[in-house]
Design an enzyme around this catalytic site. Structure first.
Site, PDB file in Angstrom:
ATOM      1  N   ASP A 113       9.396   2.249   1.498  1.00 33.45           N
ATOM      2  CA  ASP A 113       7.968   3.280   2.343  1.00 33.45           C
ATOM      3  C   ASP A 113       7.847   3.081   3.632  1.00 33.45           C
ATOM      4  OD1 ASP A 113       5.593   4.187   3.017  1.00 33.45           O
ATOM      5  OD2 ASP A 113       4.810   3.431   1.050  1.00 33.45           O
ATOM      6  N   PHE A 121       0.989  -1.183   0.000  1.00 33.07           N
ATOM      7  CA  PHE A 121       0.056   0.006  -0.104  1.00 33.07           C
ATOM      8  C   PHE A 121       0.757   1.133   0.089  1.00 33.07           C
ATOM      9  CE2 PHE A 121      -2.454   3.576   1.940  1.00 33.07           C
ATOM     10  CZ  PHE A 121      -3.498   3.315   1.157  1.00 33.07           C
ATOM     11  N   LYS A 155       2.746  10.020   8.403  1.00 33.92           N
ATOM     12  CA  LYS A 155       1.869   9.384   9.821  1.00 33.92           C
ATOM     13  C   LYS A 155       2.479   9.730  10.920  1.00 33.92           C
ATOM     14  CE  LYS A 155      -0.943   5.756   7.854  1.00 33.92           C
ATOM     15  NZ  LYS A 155      -0.546   5.307   6.443  1.00 33.92           N
TER      16      LYS A 155
END
Ligand SMILES: *Cc1c(COP(=O)(O)O)cnc(C)c1O
Length: 428
Positions: free
Chosen positions: A234, A148, A271
């Site tokens: 990522d 993702f 995040k």
């Protein structure tokens, strides 16, 4: 006599149904939301509109690294907002330079670019990769199945899951997916057009908290060097000390021969970076950052003094309070306890995965109480936890993710475990 009363003001009356109505009328329904509405939080707890308290083991999907309403974050926001909130990237501001210095110190020799989200950080990496291969006509980026990487058009093309792509074709060209954690599959997929490899060192959303092996990381590095590819990681979800080290690959490679000198060529972050203030970033290894020369990439809000001041404060608190160590120790305790629960209730829990405070609990497919409802086991399990006062995050159909604040205390973990066990035992 007829009473004349003024119309009540059109305010939200702290009721879930009223708030839901506002959403139904005015908000695009692109999220499947739980029937909960929150008003405030403190530390690891949040309160809903009815005044009920929940232990938040989801941390706003790995965002609230210092918990809710953290006073030091609040002061950083207040102090910086009194001086300067925004001036644009036409000028220099000190907080951005200082935050970049911190990230470079924590990752390795290179440069940073600041943006506003994880999807946008990954976009920067795709553009970096395209620039890198442009003169040779190389553009293809290989990513993993079940990965993702965000919801932008290139992000859904990069993500190795059909469900995020459906209905948005044609896909952005130049992405291919291979089985995760399989070096030979990666080697076989490389074509003359390939320019980069992008992976999550721990798959979150799609993979349900699955880490890669150290051998895979070291093997990818060698493979990318051999084929002149950029190795991009990522770390949007797994990064920022959640696993006990700044980035999750650093934790995975701990104590592994050759691991301490491992460096990728690009890393995306978001995040937890701003603890809830929206900020994203990517780091590019020396000398690749220079590929994005003046005028080639940008964003209005990126690296705004307010966001950078908050991110700097968060790093300061993480160092001062040894929160990386807490994430490691508390995470290990939680994982061990969940593993014992799995042994005790094999009909409900299938397994536990993860590192530090990034944990995935896999549910068994055949839980009888879940069979009559079309909702996934993960969502039904989360609903039962909500009823018992704990928030967690579903991943896929059968995994729940635990991504709590890094300052989660032992008492809070024990409270969470008691609630999880009560739900598990009621399903056994
Ligand atoms: C959440 C996430 C993203 C997307 O970040 P946004 O801030 O939602 O754009 C990208 N990659 C990973 C691994 C994520 O977990």
């Amino acid at each position: 006599m007829k009473e004349i009363l003024p119309q009540p003001p059109a305010v939200v009356r702290n009721e879930v149904s009223r708030i839901q109505e506002l959403f139904q009328r005015n908000v695009i329904p692109s999220y499947g939301r739980f029937e909960l509405a929150f008003t405030h939080g403190k530390g690891s707890y949040v309160w809903d509109v009815n005044g009920r308290r929940y232990l938040d083991l989801g941390g706003g999907i790995a965002v609230c690294g210092l918990g809710h309403a953290n006073e030091e974050i609040t002061s950083a926001l207040i102090e910086q907002s009194k001086r300067l909130v925004h001036v644009s990237n036409l000028y220099y501001t000190e907080p951005q330079g200082r935050l970049a210095e911190q990230l470079v110190r924590l990752i390795g020799s290179g440069h940073c670019f600041f943006c506003n989200s994880g999807g946008e950080a990954n976009e920067g990496l795709y553009k970096l990769a395209r620039k890198f291969g442009h003169d040779e006509g190389r553009f293809e980026i290989i990513t993993a199945q079940n990965s993702f990487h965000g919801r932008t058009l290139a992000g859904i093309a990069a993500s190795g899951q059909d469900k995020v792509k459906k209905g948005f074709e044609p896909a952005v060209a130049g992405f291919r997916h291979v089985p995760y954690n399989d070096l030979e599959a990666m080697r076989a997929a490389i074509s003359p057009a390939t320019v980069a490899v992008l992976i999550e060192a721990i798959q979150g959303e799609g993979g349900g908290v699955t880490p890669v092996s150290p051998e895979y990381l070291l093997g990818l590095r060698k493979l990318c060097d051999e084929k002149k590819l950029l190795l991009l990681i990522d770390e949007v979800q797994a990064g920022h000390f959640r696993t006990g080290r700044f980035q999750s690959w650093q934790r995975i490679l701990e104590g592994v021969p050759g691991g301490e000198t491992f460096l990728p060529d690009g890393v995306s972050m978001a995040k937890s970076l701003g603890g809830g203030f929206p900020i994203g970033a990517f780091w590019a290894r020396e000398p690749y950052g220079a590929l994005l020369s003046a005028g080639t990439h940008g964003t209005t809000f990126g690296g705004t003094p307010l966001g950078c001041a908050v991110a700097l404060k968060i790093l300061e608190v993480i160092y001062r309070d040894h929160l990386a160590d807490n994430a490691r120790a508390t995470g290990q305790f939680l994982k061990n306890e969940l593993a014992s629960l799995t042994q005790k209730y094999p009909g409900v829990l299938k397994g536990v995965r993860g590192l530090g405070l990034m944990i995935g609990v896999e549910l068994n497919a055949g839980i009888p109480a879940f069979q009559s409802d079309i909702k996934s086991a993960a969502v039904q399990f989360c609903n039962r936890l909500h009823a018992a006062g704990v928030l967690t995050i579903p991943a896929g159909t059968a995994v729940i993710r635990i991504l709590p604040p890094l300052n989660l205390s032992r008492n809070e973990v024990e409270e969470g475990l008691r609630v999880i066990e009560s739900v598990v035992s009621s399903l056994a």
